[in-house]
Design a protein around this motif. Structure first.
Motif, PDB file in Angstrom:
ATOM      1  N   TYR A 201       1.000  -1.146  -0.038  1.00 46.79           N
ATOM      2  CA  TYR A 201      -0.177  -0.041  -0.009  1.00 46.79           C
ATOM      3  C   TYR A 201       0.814   1.244  -0.069  1.00 46.79           C
ATOM      4  O   TYR A 201       1.790   1.373   0.872  1.00 46.79           O
ATOM      5  CB  TYR A 201      -1.016  -0.015   1.399  1.00 46.79           C
ATOM      6  CG  TYR A 201      -1.921   1.321   1.332  1.00 46.79           C
ATOM      7  CD1 TYR A 201      -2.870   1.306   0.522  1.00 46.79           C
ATOM      8  CD2 TYR A 201      -1.675   2.233   2.157  1.00 46.79           C
ATOM      9  CE1 TYR A 201      -3.893   2.153   0.545  1.00 46.79           C
ATOM     10  CE2 TYR A 201      -2.624   3.232   2.323  1.00 46.79           C
ATOM     11  CZ  TYR A 201      -3.594   3.146   1.485  1.00 46.79           C
ATOM     12  OH  TYR A 201      -4.587   4.366   1.489  1.00 46.79           O
ATOM     13  N   GLN A 212      -2.631  -5.659  -6.725  1.00 50.45           N
ATOM     14  CA  GLN A 212      -3.628  -6.557  -6.266  1.00 50.45           C
ATOM     15  C   GLN A 212      -3.261  -7.568  -5.510  1.00 50.45           C
ATOM     16  O   GLN A 212      -3.628  -8.659  -5.006  1.00 50.45           O
ATOM     17  CB  GLN A 212      -4.485  -6.700  -7.373  1.00 50.45           C
ATOM     18  CG  GLN A 212      -5.665  -5.753  -7.835  1.00 50.45           C
ATOM     19  CD  GLN A 212      -6.204  -5.660  -9.195  1.00 50.45           C
ATOM     20  OE1 GLN A 212      -5.896  -6.979  -9.921  1.00 50.45           O
ATOM     21  NE2 GLN A 212      -7.027  -4.810  -9.494  1.00 50.45           N
ATOM     22  N   LEU A 215      -2.648  -6.291  -1.896  1.00 57.18           N
ATOM     23  CA  LEU A 215      -3.783  -5.746  -1.310  1.00 57.18           C
ATOM     24  C   LEU A 215      -5.044  -6.190  -1.671  1.00 57.18           C
ATOM     25  O   LEU A 215      -6.200  -5.669  -1.098  1.00 57.18           O
ATOM     26  CB  LEU A 215      -3.751  -4.181  -1.783  1.00 57.18           C
ATOM     27  CG  LEU A 215      -2.472  -3.440  -1.726  1.00 57.18           C
ATOM     28  CD1 LEU A 215      -2.464  -2.110  -1.925  1.00 57.18           C
ATOM     29  CD2 LEU A 215      -1.909  -3.359   0.142  1.00 57.18           C
ATOM     30  N   SER A 219      -7.859  -3.236  -4.701  1.00 58.82           N
ATOM     31  CA  SER A 219      -6.735  -2.051  -4.870  1.00 58.82           C
ATOM     32  C   SER A 219      -6.710  -1.734  -6.259  1.00 58.82           C
ATOM     33  O   SER A 219      -6.977  -2.259  -7.192  1.00 58.82           O
ATOM     34  CB  SER A 219      -5.646  -2.705  -4.045  1.00 58.82           C
ATOM     35  OG  SER A 219      -5.092  -4.111  -4.913  1.00 58.82           O
ATOM     36  N   CYS A 229      -6.745   2.127  -2.567  1.00 56.06           N
ATOM     37  CA  CYS A 229      -7.798   1.421  -2.511  1.00 56.06           C
ATOM     38  C   CYS A 229      -8.768   1.948  -3.417  1.00 56.06           C
ATOM     39  O   CYS A 229      -8.937   3.290  -3.735  1.00 56.06           O
ATOM     40  CB  CYS A 229      -8.316   1.054  -1.192  1.00 56.06           C
ATOM     41  SG  CYS A 229      -7.419   0.214   0.111  1.00 56.06           S
ATOM     42  N   HIS A 233     -13.652   0.576  -1.771  1.00 55.44           N
ATOM     43  CA  HIS A 233     -12.940  -0.096  -0.389  1.00 55.44           C
ATOM     44  C   HIS A 233     -12.223   0.815   0.366  1.00 55.44           C
ATOM     45  O   HIS A 233     -11.908   2.003   0.046  1.00 55.44           O
ATOM     46  CB  HIS A 233     -11.691  -1.081  -1.406  1.00 55.44           C
ATOM     47  CG  HIS A 233     -12.474  -2.202  -2.072  1.00 55.44           C
ATOM     48  ND1 HIS A 233     -13.064  -1.935  -3.259  1.00 55.44           N
ATOM     49  CD2 HIS A 233     -12.464  -3.518  -1.828  1.00 55.44           C
ATOM     50  CE1 HIS A 233     -13.595  -3.321  -3.576  1.00 55.44           C
ATOM     51  NE2 HIS A 233     -13.369  -4.153  -2.794  1.00 55.44           N
ATOM     52  N   TYR A 234     -11.666   0.339   1.378  1.00 59.56           N
ATOM     53  CA  TYR A 234     -10.736   1.175   2.177  1.00 59.56           C
ATOM     54  C   TYR A 234      -9.611   0.394   2.950  1.00 59.56           C
ATOM     55  O   TYR A 234      -9.743  -0.876   2.774  1.00 59.56           O
ATOM     56  CB  TYR A 234     -11.513   1.837   3.479  1.00 59.56           C
ATOM     57  CG  TYR A 234     -11.839   0.452   4.650  1.00 59.56           C
ATOM     58  CD1 TYR A 234     -11.459   0.323   5.661  1.00 59.56           C
ATOM     59  CD2 TYR A 234     -13.114  -0.083   4.247  1.00 59.56           C
ATOM     60  CE1 TYR A 234     -11.556  -0.678   6.509  1.00 59.56           C
ATOM     61  CE2 TYR A 234     -13.407  -1.294   5.047  1.00 59.56           C
ATOM     62  CZ  TYR A 234     -12.700  -1.323   6.303  1.00 59.56           C
ATOM     63  OH  TYR A 234     -12.902  -2.569   7.240  1.00 59.56           O
ATOM     64  N   ALA A 235      -8.458   1.101   3.253  1.00 57.64           N
ATOM     65  CA  ALA A 235      -7.317   0.389   3.653  1.00 57.64           C
ATOM     66  C   ALA A 235      -7.413   0.051   4.902  1.00 57.64           C
ATOM     67  O   ALA A 235      -7.941   0.423   6.019  1.00 57.64           O
ATOM     68  CB  ALA A 235      -6.154   1.258   3.533  1.00 57.64           C
ATOM     69  N   CYS A 246      -7.194  -4.175   1.116  1.00 54.67           N
ATOM     70  CA  CYS A 246      -8.336  -3.202   0.775  1.00 54.67           C
ATOM     71  C   CYS A 246      -9.603  -3.747   0.967  1.00 54.67           C
ATOM     72  O   CYS A 246     -10.075  -4.816   0.362  1.00 54.67           O
ATOM     73  CB  CYS A 246      -8.102  -2.679  -0.670  1.00 54.67           C
ATOM     74  SG  CYS A 246      -6.783  -1.803  -1.119  1.00 54.67           S
TER      75      CYS A 246
END
Length: 325
Positions: A201, A212, A215, A219, A229, A233-235, A246
């Motif tokens: 990340y 990908q 993550l 991602s 992300c 999506h979120y980290a 993600c």
């Protein structure tokens, strides 16, 4: 008549219908309405008719004495295959390693291998990041090819043996394509001429496949050539594994078993948990002090009302003029 139409629009804009009001009455087949007396499926909703003969008189749907639940998130007992009753909430949920179908009437396997039957991409990507659900089968994404149960990145280099691929860090010459492929956990560069490793990340990248690898499918390589992300999506940082993935953002109406399933780390808020939603009848819904807007966001009720009034005020403004036309 004009006044009636305006009032109808106002009441429609201000009214809200909770998901649980409709959940039990939706259907696809007559069998799914058998839990109600005289029930049958019409226009994707269970309708009920009066008892006796061939009466078609519509009546309010009432559950049979032996109530059968045909939906994930509904009350126990559970009759769906791969569903189980939660003793604490007395609701039916999909068992571990299963997830609900879009209509919440079946529990699907969470992990589906290549060539397996699927209904959503998540099932395939739980097994291989570079797989997708196409024509209800798990298949490899474009420029990836299936080899020994994995989706391998395909290079645009012809070969007849593995030795011809070793110069570009690709150790496999695929017999079915006579082209070089990258080993698992390596992907191709932009012009598909060599294999490159995945990156973490916020690290420099040249294509999304690089991100990908580590993550996950959510991602992307952003405009600054950094792994980030995607908007949905979120980290999420896993301190135990010392890595970032993600995760899919939790939307309103998402499947849940506990309220914790509806919470997520919020960007830009010092990692404060999003607590505007709670798990109710198997769905993430707004807490009592919040109200849903656009069937997507939970906002404080005053703000939601103001948003709805903003749609109505322009009509009320021109109403005096319109009434004289």
């Amino acid at each position: 008549m004009r006044f009636i139409l305006i009032l109808s629009f106002i009441f429609y804009a201000l009214s809200t219908i909770s998901a649980e009001d409709l959940l039990e009455l939706s259907c696809l087949t007559d069998e799914q309405c058998m839990q109600f007396e005289g029930g049958k499926c019409l226009d994707s909703r269970c309708i009920c008719t009066a008892r006796g003969g061939d009466s078609e008189e519509r009546v309010d749907c009432q559950p049979k004495d032996e109530k059968r639940n045909n939906i994930v998130g509904g009350p126990c007992p559970c009759t769906l295959p791969h569903a189980e009753c939660d003793a604490q909430t007395q609701q039916c949920f999909c068992a571990a390693e299963y997830l609900p179908s879009d209509d919440r009437r079946r529990c699907l396997s969470l992990k589906v291998p290549l060539n397996g039957s699927c209904e959503m991409a998540r099932q395939c990507q739980s097994m291989d990041t570079f797989a997708d659900c196409q024509t209800k089968r798990c298949t490899c994404q474009e420029n990836f090819v299936s080899y020994e149960g994995n989706c391998l990145a395909l290079l645009d280099l012809n070969c007849s043996n593995n030795a011809m691929c070793e110069t570009v860090d690709a150790s496999i010459c695929l017999p079915q394509t006579a082209k070089c492929a990258c080993p698992k956990d390596l992907v191709s560069n932009e012009n598909r001429s060599a294999c490159i490793p995945g990156v973490d990340y916020a690290t420099s990248c040249t294509n999304s496949a690089q991100c990908q690898v580590q993550l996950g499918a959510g991602s992307m390589c952003d405009n600054n050539n950094r792994c980030s992300c995607s908007p949905k999506h979120y980290a999420k940082r896993d301190e135990t594994l010392n890595s970032t993935v993600c995760e899919l953002r939790v939307p309103y109406g998402a499947y849940c078993r506990r309220t914790a399933d509806c919470q997520q780390m919020s960007d830009g808020e010092d990692n404060v948990l999003n607590s505007r939603m709670e798990c109710k009848w198997g769905e993430c819904q707004c807490r009592a002090e919040f109200q849903v807007v656009n069937n997507e966001h939970c906002v404080v009720k005053d703000a939601a009302t103001a948003n709805q009034l903003s749609l109505i005020l322009p009509i009320l403004t021109i109403w005096p003029i319109y009434s004289w036309i």
